[in-house]
Motif scaffolding. Structure first.
Motif, PDB file in Angstrom:
ATOM      1  N   PRO A   6      50.698  20.768 -37.100  1.00  0.00           N
ATOM      2  CA  PRO A   6      51.099  21.819 -38.036  1.00  0.00           C
ATOM      3  C   PRO A   6      51.693  21.227 -39.301  1.00  0.00           C
ATOM      4  N   HIS A   7      51.563  21.984 -40.380  1.00  0.00           N
ATOM      5  CA  HIS A   7      52.231  21.600 -41.618  1.00  0.00           C
ATOM      6  C   HIS A   7      53.715  21.869 -41.405  1.00  0.00           C
ATOM      7  N   ASN A   8      54.559  20.891 -41.620  1.00  0.00           N
ATOM      8  CA  ASN A   8      55.972  21.037 -41.347  1.00  0.00           C
ATOM      9  C   ASN A   8      56.782  21.472 -42.563  1.00  0.00           C
ATOM     10  N   PRO A 115      45.096  28.468 -34.321  1.00  0.00           N
ATOM     11  CA  PRO A 115      45.788  29.580 -34.994  1.00  0.00           C
ATOM     12  C   PRO A 115      46.043  29.243 -36.459  1.00  0.00           C
ATOM     13  N   SER A 116      46.121  30.271 -37.266  1.00  0.00           N
ATOM     14  CA  SER A 116      46.485  30.080 -38.668  1.00  0.00           C
ATOM     15  C   SER A 116      47.984  29.825 -38.782  1.00  0.00           C
ATOM     16  N   TYR A 117      48.758  30.597 -38.026  1.00  0.00           N
ATOM     17  CA  TYR A 117      50.210  30.470 -38.030  1.00  0.00           C
ATOM     18  C   TYR A 117      50.770  30.621 -36.625  1.00  0.00           C
ATOM     19  N   ILE A 118      51.854  29.910 -36.382  1.00  0.00           N
ATOM     20  CA  ILE A 118      52.670  30.131 -35.193  1.00  0.00           C
ATOM     21  C   ILE A 118      54.071  30.424 -35.692  1.00  0.00           C
ATOM     22  N   LEU A 119      54.565  31.622 -35.386  1.00  0.00           N
ATOM     23  CA  LEU A 119      55.924  32.007 -35.759  1.00  0.00           C
ATOM     24  C   LEU A 119      56.829  31.804 -34.556  1.00  0.00           C
ATOM     25  N   ASN A 120      57.917  31.099 -34.764  1.00  0.00           N
ATOM     26  CA  ASN A 120      58.937  30.949 -33.726  1.00  0.00           C
ATOM     27  C   ASN A 120      59.951  32.056 -33.990  1.00  0.00           C
ATOM     28  N   THR A 121      59.930  33.093 -33.137  1.00  0.00           N
ATOM     29  CA  THR A 121      60.720  34.299 -33.384  1.00  0.00           C
ATOM     30  C   THR A 121      62.081  34.280 -32.705  1.00  0.00           C
ATOM     31  N   SER A 122      62.252  33.425 -31.721  1.00  0.00           N
ATOM     32  CA  SER A 122      63.536  33.192 -31.050  1.00  0.00           C
ATOM     33  C   SER A 122      63.331  31.978 -30.157  1.00  0.00           C
ATOM     34  N   ASP A 123      64.379  31.560 -29.492  1.00  0.00           N
ATOM     35  CA  ASP A 123      64.287  30.359 -28.669  1.00  0.00           C
ATOM     36  C   ASP A 123      63.204  30.518 -27.596  1.00  0.00           C
ATOM     37  N   GLN A 183      54.885  27.790 -38.604  1.00  0.00           N
ATOM     38  CA  GLN A 183      54.099  26.578 -38.789  1.00  0.00           C
ATOM     39  C   GLN A 183      52.695  27.024 -39.149  1.00  0.00           C
ATOM     40  N   GLN A 184      52.146  26.430 -40.183  1.00  0.00           N
ATOM     41  CA  GLN A 184      50.773  26.720 -40.600  1.00  0.00           C
ATOM     42  C   GLN A 184      49.882  25.656 -40.000  1.00  0.00           C
ATOM     43  N   LEU A 185      48.926  26.090 -39.182  1.00  0.00           N
ATOM     44  CA  LEU A 185      48.046  25.145 -38.512  1.00  0.00           C
ATOM     45  C   LEU A 185      46.676  25.045 -39.173  1.00  0.00           C
ATOM     46  N   SER A 186      46.164  26.159 -39.660  1.00  0.00           N
ATOM     47  CA  SER A 186      44.838  26.121 -40.272  1.00  0.00           C
ATOM     48  C   SER A 186      44.756  27.142 -41.369  1.00  0.00           C
TER      49      SER A 186
END
Length: 186
Positions: A6-8, A115-123, A183-186
């Motif tokens: 992922p792009h950090n 995935p285009s994005y992975i959102l970390n919404t909580s722990d 995180q943007q993956l693609s």
């Protein structure tokens, strides 16, 4: 994440909106507090503006949960029912229980695109988003339901009218509040 790193970079709420939507796309923004639920329909351009973002930050600072529709609304839409959807250009999964294992399966599965994005919404909880060209609403829901079963995602979160969290805002369901990141993956 097996296939791509992922792009950090920090993804701001306005960059996320600009990357996922055309300026003229009409979207629903939902703000939930203990006292009220506010829904506003506006263009992506307006929602990503400094003034609108300042209003969202103010609401978020006062325990407002901030969400955005992932699929665009028709010009005449006053709400976000299935008949109000103009175009389905995102598929998504909501990962709550066993989310880390599910995320590994998704990212390692060669049958589906990254995935285009992975959102970390909580722990340990995630929302996984794919940008797509366009899809019929019924077909999109069937696909999301099948993916939810395959990857142990929330089966109730597969409707095309769903609103998801926006990176950069805080999830107030936890103490201390959890900042949603992407995180943007693609």
């Amino acid at each position: 994440m097996d296939r791509k790193e992922p792009h950090n970079l920090t993804i701001t709420s306005w960059d996320y909106i600009k990357d996922n939507f055309q300026p003229e796309d009409r979207l629903a923004v939902v703000i939930k507090t203990r006292q009220e639920v506010i829904q506003r329909i506006a263009t992506a351009e307006k929602i990503s503006s400094k003034a609108y973002q300042a209003w969202l930050r103010f609401k978020n600072a006062h325990a407002g949960e901030i969400y955005i529709s992932m699929n665009t609304l028709k010009p005449e839409a006053l709400g976000r029912t299935k008949k109000d959807i103009a175009a389905v250009r995102h598929l998504y999964l909501d990962l709550d229980h066993g989310a880390v294992a599910s995320l590994r399966l998704i990212c390692g599965d060669s049958r589906i695109p990254s995935p285009s994005y992975i959102l970390n919404t909580s722990d340990g909880k995630y929302q996984v988003i794919w940008k797509i060209l366009e899809c019929d609403p019924d077909r999109a829901e069937i696909l999301q339901q099948s993916m939810a079963i395959e990857f142990n995602a929330d089966r109730a979160a597969t409707d095309v009218t769903r609103v998801l969290r926006i990176p950069g805002f805080y999830n107030h369901k936890y103490n201390p509040p959890f900042q949603v990141t992407a995180q943007q993956l693609s």
